[in-house]
Design an enzyme around this catalytic site. Structure first.
Site, short mmCIF file in Angstrom:
data_model
loop_
_atom_site.label_atom_id
_atom_site.label_comp_id
_atom_site.label_asym_id
_atom_site.label_seq_id
_atom_site.Cartn_x
_atom_site.Cartn_y
_atom_site.Cartn_z
N ASN A 1 14.49 7.05 -16.66
CA ASN A 1 15.91 6.91 -16.30
C ASN A 1 16.79 8.00 -16.90
O ASN A 1 17.97 7.83 -17.12
CB ASN A 1 16.42 5.49 -16.62
CG ASN A 1 16.35 5.16 -18.09
OD1 ASN A 1 15.93 5.99 -18.90
ND2 ASN A 1 16.76 3.96 -18.44
N HIS B 1 19.73 8.74 -22.33
CA HIS B 1 20.04 7.64 -23.25
C HIS B 1 21.45 7.82 -23.80
O HIS B 1 21.87 8.94 -24.07
CB HIS B 1 19.05 7.63 -24.43
CG HIS B 1 19.53 6.82 -25.58
ND1 HIS B 1 19.40 5.45 -25.61
CD2 HIS B 1 20.19 7.16 -26.72
CE1 HIS B 1 19.95 5.00 -26.74
NE2 HIS B 1 20.43 6.02 -27.42
N LYS C 1 16.50 12.72 -21.60
CA LYS C 1 15.11 12.39 -21.88
C LYS C 1 14.17 13.44 -21.25
O LYS C 1 14.62 14.28 -20.45
CB LYS C 1 14.81 10.99 -21.33
CG LYS C 1 15.61 9.89 -22.03
CD LYS C 1 15.25 8.53 -21.45
CE LYS C 1 16.01 7.40 -22.11
NZ LYS C 1 15.64 6.08 -21.58
N GLU D 1 22.02 6.22 -34.73
CA GLU D 1 21.25 7.20 -33.96
C GLU D 1 21.67 8.64 -34.28
O GLU D 1 20.82 9.53 -34.35
CB GLU D 1 21.39 6.89 -32.46
CG GLU D 1 20.70 5.58 -32.11
CD GLU D 1 21.02 5.04 -30.72
OE1 GLU D 1 21.81 5.67 -29.99
OE2 GLU D 1 20.46 3.98 -30.36
N TYR E 1 13.47 3.32 -31.20
CA TYR E 1 13.29 2.20 -30.27
C TYR E 1 12.78 0.94 -30.97
O TYR E 1 12.21 0.07 -30.31
CB TYR E 1 12.34 2.61 -29.14
CG TYR E 1 13.00 3.46 -28.07
CD1 TYR E 1 14.15 3.02 -27.40
CD2 TYR E 1 12.47 4.70 -27.70
CE1 TYR E 1 14.75 3.79 -26.42
CE2 TYR E 1 13.07 5.47 -26.71
CZ TYR E 1 14.21 5.01 -26.07
OH TYR E 1 14.81 5.76 -25.09
N1 LIG Z 1 11.05 -3.14 -17.90
C1 LIG Z 1 10.95 -1.91 -18.39
N2 LIG Z 1 9.86 -1.16 -18.14
C2 LIG Z 1 9.74 0.08 -18.64
N3 LIG Z 1 10.67 0.68 -19.40
C3 LIG Z 1 11.78 -0.02 -19.66
C4 LIG Z 1 11.98 -1.35 -19.18
N4 LIG Z 1 13.19 -1.77 -19.61
C5 LIG Z 1 13.69 -0.78 -20.34
N5 LIG Z 1 12.85 0.27 -20.37
C6 LIG Z 1 13.04 1.55 -21.04
O1 LIG Z 1 13.48 1.29 -22.35
C7 LIG Z 1 14.71 1.97 -22.57
C8 LIG Z 1 15.56 1.16 -23.51
O2 LIG Z 1 15.96 -0.04 -22.88
P1 LIG Z 1 17.41 -0.64 -23.12
O3 LIG Z 1 17.39 -2.04 -22.64
O4 LIG Z 1 17.84 -0.36 -24.53
O5 LIG Z 1 18.28 0.18 -22.07
P2 LIG Z 1 19.39 1.27 -22.27
O6 LIG Z 1 20.16 1.01 -23.51
O7 LIG Z 1 20.16 1.38 -21.00
O8 LIG Z 1 18.48 2.53 -22.37
P3 LIG Z 1 18.52 3.63 -23.46
O9 LIG Z 1 18.34 2.91 -24.79
O10 LIG Z 1 17.38 4.52 -23.10
O11 LIG Z 1 19.86 4.24 -23.27
C9 LIG Z 1 15.30 2.16 -21.17
O12 LIG Z 1 16.17 3.24 -21.08
C10 LIG Z 1 14.07 2.37 -20.34
O13 LIG Z 1 13.68 3.75 -20.37
#
Ligand SMILES: Nc1ncnc2c1ncn2[C@@H]1O[C@H](COP(=O)(O)OP(=O)(O)OP(=O)(O)O)[C@@H](O)[C@H]1O
Length: 148
Positions: free
Chosen positions: A112, A115, A9, A126, A49
């Site tokens: 974080n 992805h 990211k 994706e 997303y």
């Molecule tokens: N409470 C939150 N506040 C802000 N951003 C969040 C929160 N929860 C999730 N996100 C963001 O949304 C993304 C997608 O959330 P998801 O639950 O799909 O997690 P993930 O699958 O581990 O992450 P990613 O899809 O980025 O790999 C997360 O990676 C994070 O960057």
């Protein structure tokens, strides 16, 4: 061979973590079959997303992922979807184990670093969103000679 979509990211790119992250996937034994540095458009971010559209953080998430270059990759290998999620670690870096990418380099959930697709279905969706068919290479002819 199973494939997954992985993306460094904007925060990971800005912190010069592309080399560190690709090294971990290579060291594990997975094969890089597609890669590009790109800026995610607003439209692509919204589609990628879409499952989070109703969440309070959706606007911030789209703004963040479009805020700078990302490094999009396709990795191939046995069980690569699930194993990539293990290498990446829990969504919230404060809960991610040391030794995982988020555990070693992340601090907060909205930055974080990386992805990774969470299922075979998401991976296919994706990969097709981010890559054209001719941007993914095949090593099939060489596979019998690979050493793991
Ligand atoms: N409470 C939150 N506040 C802000 N951003 C969040 C929160 N929860 C999730 N996100 C963001 O949304 C993304 C997608 O959330 P998801 O639950 O799909 O997690 P993930 O699958 O581990 O992450 P990613 O899809 O980025 O790999 C997360 O990676 C994070 O960057």
């Amino acid at each position: 061979m199973e494939k997954t979509f992985v993306m460094v990211k904007p925060d990971g790119v800005q912190r010069n973590l592309i080399g560190e992250i690709t090294k971990r996937f290579e060291r594990k034994g997975f094969q890089l079959v597609g890669a590009k540095l790109m800026v995610v458009s607003n439209e692509l971010a919204q589609t990628h997303y879409a499952e989070h559209k109703e969440k309070v953080f959706f606007g911030d998430l789209v703004e963040f992922i479009t805020s700078g270059p990302v490094f999009a990759m396709v990795w191939a290998g046995e069980n690569v979807v699930a194993t990539s999620r293990s290498l990446i670690g829990k969504t919230n870096p404060s809960e991610a184990s040391p030794g995982t990418i988020r555990g070693d380099f992340g601090v907060i959930v909205d930055k974080n670093i990386i992805h990774g697709s969470d299922s075979l279905e998401s991976a296919e969706r994706e990969i097709n969103l981010f890559f054209k068919q001719d941007e993914i290479v095949s090593y099939e002819k060489q596979e019998s000679t690979w050493i793991y």
